[in-house]
Design a protein around this motif. Sequence first.
Motif, PDB file in Angstrom:
ATOM      1  N   ARG A   1       0.844  -1.197   0.000  1.00 18.07           N
ATOM      2  CA  ARG A   1       0.000   0.000   0.000  1.00 18.07           C
ATOM      3  C   ARG A   1       0.882   1.251   0.000  1.00 18.07           C
ATOM      4  O   ARG A   1       1.961   1.264   0.595  1.00 18.07           O
ATOM      5  CB  ARG A   1      -0.902  -0.013   1.230  1.00 18.07           C
ATOM      6  CG  ARG A   1      -1.812   1.192   1.372  1.00 18.07           C
ATOM      7  CD  ARG A   1      -2.782   1.004   2.528  1.00 18.07           C
ATOM      8  NE  ARG A   1      -3.669  -0.128   2.285  1.00 18.07           N
ATOM      9  CZ  ARG A   1      -4.778  -0.357   2.970  1.00 18.07           C
ATOM     10  NH1 ARG A   1      -5.147   0.453   3.950  1.00 18.07           N
ATOM     11  NH2 ARG A   1      -5.535  -1.402   2.715  1.00 18.07           N
ATOM     12  N   LEU A   2       0.407   2.259  -0.681  1.00 16.46           N
ATOM     13  CA  LEU A   2       1.013   3.584  -0.612  1.00 16.46           C
ATOM     14  C   LEU A   2       0.003   4.525   0.015  1.00 16.46           C
ATOM     15  O   LEU A   2      -1.120   4.654  -0.477  1.00 16.46           O
ATOM     16  CB  LEU A   2       1.402   4.092  -2.009  1.00 16.46           C
ATOM     17  CG  LEU A   2       1.938   5.522  -2.052  1.00 16.46           C
ATOM     18  CD1 LEU A   2       3.295   5.611  -1.362  1.00 16.46           C
ATOM     19  CD2 LEU A   2       2.029   6.034  -3.483  1.00 16.46           C
ATOM     20  N   ARG A   3       0.407   5.163   1.110  1.00  9.48           N
ATOM     21  CA  ARG A   3      -0.448   6.160   1.757  1.00  9.48           C
ATOM     22  C   ARG A   3       0.102   7.548   1.467  1.00  9.48           C
ATOM     23  O   ARG A   3       1.280   7.807   1.696  1.00  9.48           O
ATOM     24  CB  ARG A   3      -0.507   5.912   3.266  1.00  9.48           C
ATOM     25  CG  ARG A   3      -1.231   4.615   3.639  1.00  9.48           C
ATOM     26  CD  ARG A   3      -1.170   4.334   5.120  1.00  9.48           C
ATOM     27  NE  ARG A   3      -1.918   3.122   5.450  1.00  9.48           N
ATOM     28  CZ  ARG A   3      -1.659   2.345   6.486  1.00  9.48           C
ATOM     29  NH1 ARG A   3      -0.655   2.662   7.315  1.00  9.48           N
ATOM     30  NH2 ARG A   3      -2.387   1.271   6.726  1.00  9.48           N
ATOM     31  N   VAL A   4      -0.761   8.403   0.953  1.00  6.85           N
ATOM     32  CA  VAL A   4      -0.365   9.755   0.569  1.00  6.85           C
ATOM     33  C   VAL A   4      -0.963  10.735   1.566  1.00  6.85           C
ATOM     34  O   VAL A   4      -2.173  10.730   1.817  1.00  6.85           O
ATOM     35  CB  VAL A   4      -0.847  10.098  -0.854  1.00  6.85           C
ATOM     36  CG1 VAL A   4      -0.335  11.476  -1.277  1.00  6.85           C
ATOM     37  CG2 VAL A   4      -0.399   9.023  -1.841  1.00  6.85           C
ATOM     38  N   GLY A   5      -0.095  11.555   2.161  1.00  8.86           N
ATOM     39  CA  GLY A   5      -0.543  12.482   3.177  1.00  8.86           C
ATOM     40  C   GLY A   5      -0.942  13.838   2.632  1.00  8.86           C
ATOM     41  O   GLY A   5      -0.876  14.106   1.425  1.00  8.86           O
ATOM     42  N   THR A   6      -1.336  14.713   3.533  1.00  8.32           N
ATOM     43  CA  THR A   6      -1.748  16.068   3.167  1.00  8.32           C
ATOM     44  C   THR A   6      -0.532  16.891   2.766  1.00  8.32           C
ATOM     45  O   THR A   6       0.493  16.872   3.446  1.00  8.32           O
ATOM     46  CB  THR A   6      -2.456  16.741   4.351  1.00  8.32           C
ATOM     47  OG1 THR A   6      -3.567  15.930   4.755  1.00  8.32           O
ATOM     48  CG2 THR A   6      -2.953  18.123   3.973  1.00  8.32           C
ATOM     49  N   PRO A   7      -0.599  17.619   1.637  1.00  9.35           N
ATOM     50  CA  PRO A   7       0.550  18.437   1.213  1.00  9.35           C
ATOM     51  C   PRO A   7       0.949  19.447   2.284  1.00  9.35           C
ATOM     52  O   PRO A   7       0.111  20.014   2.992  1.00  9.35           O
ATOM     53  CB  PRO A   7       0.040  19.134  -0.051  1.00  9.35           C
ATOM     54  CG  PRO A   7      -1.043  18.240  -0.564  1.00  9.35           C
ATOM     55  CD  PRO A   7      -1.699  17.646   0.661  1.00  9.35           C
ATOM     56  N   VAL A   8       2.249  19.667   2.396  1.00  9.79           N
ATOM     57  CA  VAL A   8       2.824  20.616   3.361  1.00  9.79           C
ATOM     58  C   VAL A   8       3.367  21.810   2.580  1.00  9.79           C
ATOM     59  O   VAL A   8       4.052  21.641   1.570  1.00  9.79           O
ATOM     60  CB  VAL A   8       3.953  19.951   4.171  1.00  9.79           C
ATOM     61  CG1 VAL A   8       4.594  20.953   5.134  1.00  9.79           C
ATOM     62  CG2 VAL A   8       3.423  18.734   4.924  1.00  9.79           C
ATOM     63  N   GLU A   9       3.044  23.005   3.046  1.00 14.00           N
ATOM     64  CA  GLU A   9       3.577  24.197   2.390  1.00 14.00           C
ATOM     65  C   GLU A   9       5.093  24.262   2.542  1.00 14.00           C
ATOM     66  O   GLU A   9       5.665  23.766   3.511  1.00 14.00           O
ATOM     67  CB  GLU A   9       2.939  25.451   2.990  1.00 14.00           C
ATOM     68  CG  GLU A   9       1.441  25.575   2.718  1.00 14.00           C
ATOM     69  CD  GLU A   9       1.130  25.707   1.235  1.00 14.00           C
ATOM     70  OE1 GLU A   9       1.948  26.324   0.512  1.00 14.00           O
ATOM     71  OE2 GLU A   9       0.095  25.189   0.799  1.00 14.00           O
ATOM     72  N   GLN A  10       5.732  24.900   1.587  1.00  8.27           N
ATOM     73  CA  GLN A  10       7.185  24.917   1.544  1.00  8.27           C
ATOM     74  C   GLN A  10       7.799  25.484   2.824  1.00  8.27           C
ATOM     75  O   GLN A  10       8.780  24.939   3.346  1.00  8.27           O
ATOM     76  CB  GLN A  10       7.659  25.726   0.336  1.00  8.27           C
ATOM     77  CG  GLN A  10       9.178  25.830   0.238  1.00  8.27           C
ATOM     78  CD  GLN A  10       9.606  26.677  -0.944  1.00  8.27           C
ATOM     79  OE1 GLN A  10       8.783  27.149  -1.700  1.00  8.27           O
ATOM     80  NE2 GLN A  10      10.898  26.877  -1.094  1.00  8.27           N
TER      81      GLN A  10
END
Length: 637
Positions: free
Chosen positions: A607-616
């Motif tokens: 499985r690949l779990r993709v998290g919430t994008p983080v601002e730079q």
Amino acid sequence: MSNQFSLLHQRRFAPFFWTQFCGAANDNLFKFAFTVLVTYQLQLSWLPPELAGLAIGAVFILPFILLSATSGQLADKYEKAALMRGVKWLELAIMVAAAWGFQAAHAPLLLACVFLMGLHSTLFGPVKYAYLPQHLNERELTGGNGLVEMGTFVAILLGNVAGGLLVAMPGMGRGSVGAACLGLAVLGLVASYRIPRSEPVDPHLEIRLNPFTETWRNLQLAHEQIVVFRSVLGISWMWFFGAVFLSQFPAFAKEVLHGDAGVASLLLATFSVGVAAGALMCEALSRRHVEIGLVPLGAIGMTVFAVDLYLVSSALPPSAGAWSPASFLTQWAHWRVLVDLAGVSLCAGLYSVPMYALIQLRSKPTHRARIVAANNILNALFIIASALACAGLLAAGVSIPGVFLAVAIANAVVAVYIFLLVPEYLLRFVAWVLTHLVYRFRIDGEDRIPVAGPALLVCNHVSFVDAIVLMAASPRPITFIMDHRIFRTPVLGRLFRLARAIPIAPRREDPCVYDAAFERAADALSQGELVAIFPEGAITRDGELQPFRPGVVKILERASVRGVHPPVIPMALVNLWGSYFSRVEQRGGRPAAMVRPFRRGIFNPIRLRVGTPVEQHAAEPALLQSQVADLLAGAGA
């Protein structure tokens, strides 16, 4: 999300689908009825029956060569729904003349109508394929193209069957054909008035009428993105390949299979249904993305089934009489012929649909219709070349099964050539095989992977195939930053070099490679690409998450200098540790990978779990490590 068939209930797709379906059915009903009329009912000194099909096909395809460049410009300049309605009004006018031509048995008028229907299809083609990406998102594009491809081949089949049956009706055949052509034209026109508006993509485009200079200019536009251009060539080759089979069905049925005209129709039906099935399968096999990894799969299948078709058809025993469709199906060898033919056409559907979707997705919107027009021109030229090649082989004494074998071998050579020129096809195929046939792959939060714009992906590092798994999860190419030692692995190293992965070495070991890696990564982000890095710096030796290094910050700082501020997307690969491609403890305590291939069986779930994008500005190594750890634990997915 609902599957592709839900599009048939939505106004943004359904009216367009039925408009193009009626047009394709009308083309083929009219052409086939006219061919049968000339072959069996009219005696024309200037158009002998044995040349009727060839002449009608040549007249129909001529507008594609002469006027495709102009039609592509029109589709880019003007609103597409209005253009489609105009084309449908043209079709209605042509069919009024054709109906009179059938009733009066006026062959010259009908031949002129063939040319005009070729013009109708030439004008409609670029609009058709440029319309889809304006109304479907990336996750719908493969399914939408699959439906269009399915509809086209079903329409071809139904049009040919209806044309042959109607024109043969005693006493009323020609009138019935005219009425059917008019009815289909009216249905297509009515459907076109429900097509929603599509804003012009280049309203200030200056229309140039010279077909030769514009064709060359369109090819140059396609060549600006090499993957798009190679896809255009790949689609044109598919039409070459398919035209060989379609053109030889009557002779193959009669001379090799010893069947009657009904057997030839059975072959056409099998081929059409196979292409339609392959086109519809693309969405499910691609996880609703534009998956060009299916293209090598289709190419392999086309060659394998075509070779087997040669083997079985070359070994058929002689027949005392002509088989009818019913008696033909009583022989097991004939079933093998049909299975091979269905396999060839199904794989052709798998081969072509992702290429069409890729062209639509990656072409510049302002040039998309003109690139489609260039594709149509090349398709026409390849079809002509196919006819000449078949004629040459047959004149040289090659049997029809031998022609099939020759085109199967040529298909393998062309496929290898294209895949070496554009390794993205091969890499996506390897990724597709790995995540469908080696592992059972699931993605949580895949909508967080952006389909456009730059982004930096950070992920834990557990195996030698992490990059390939991430590649399978993304609808777009990813530029990977990877430990330079991985490039020494015999097979995987070659694949990563083909993928233009960026090698990185520790600063103390090679400071030049270290600095160059961050520069290349920042350049890729500034060009709007996805970049992926494994911040642990090396594959884990114990399955645990290692501390993140500051490489992410260095990349973002250098991207900022270029005016780019990409989001950072945390990811976690789950259950890949302990598999064949990861390091595990061996006897003597030495960690090693790629030993005992089936130590966890086959089809292991990963499985690949993709998290919430983080601002730079917030993307610090400690925070990203914490987020990846949460994803591994099942939180934040």
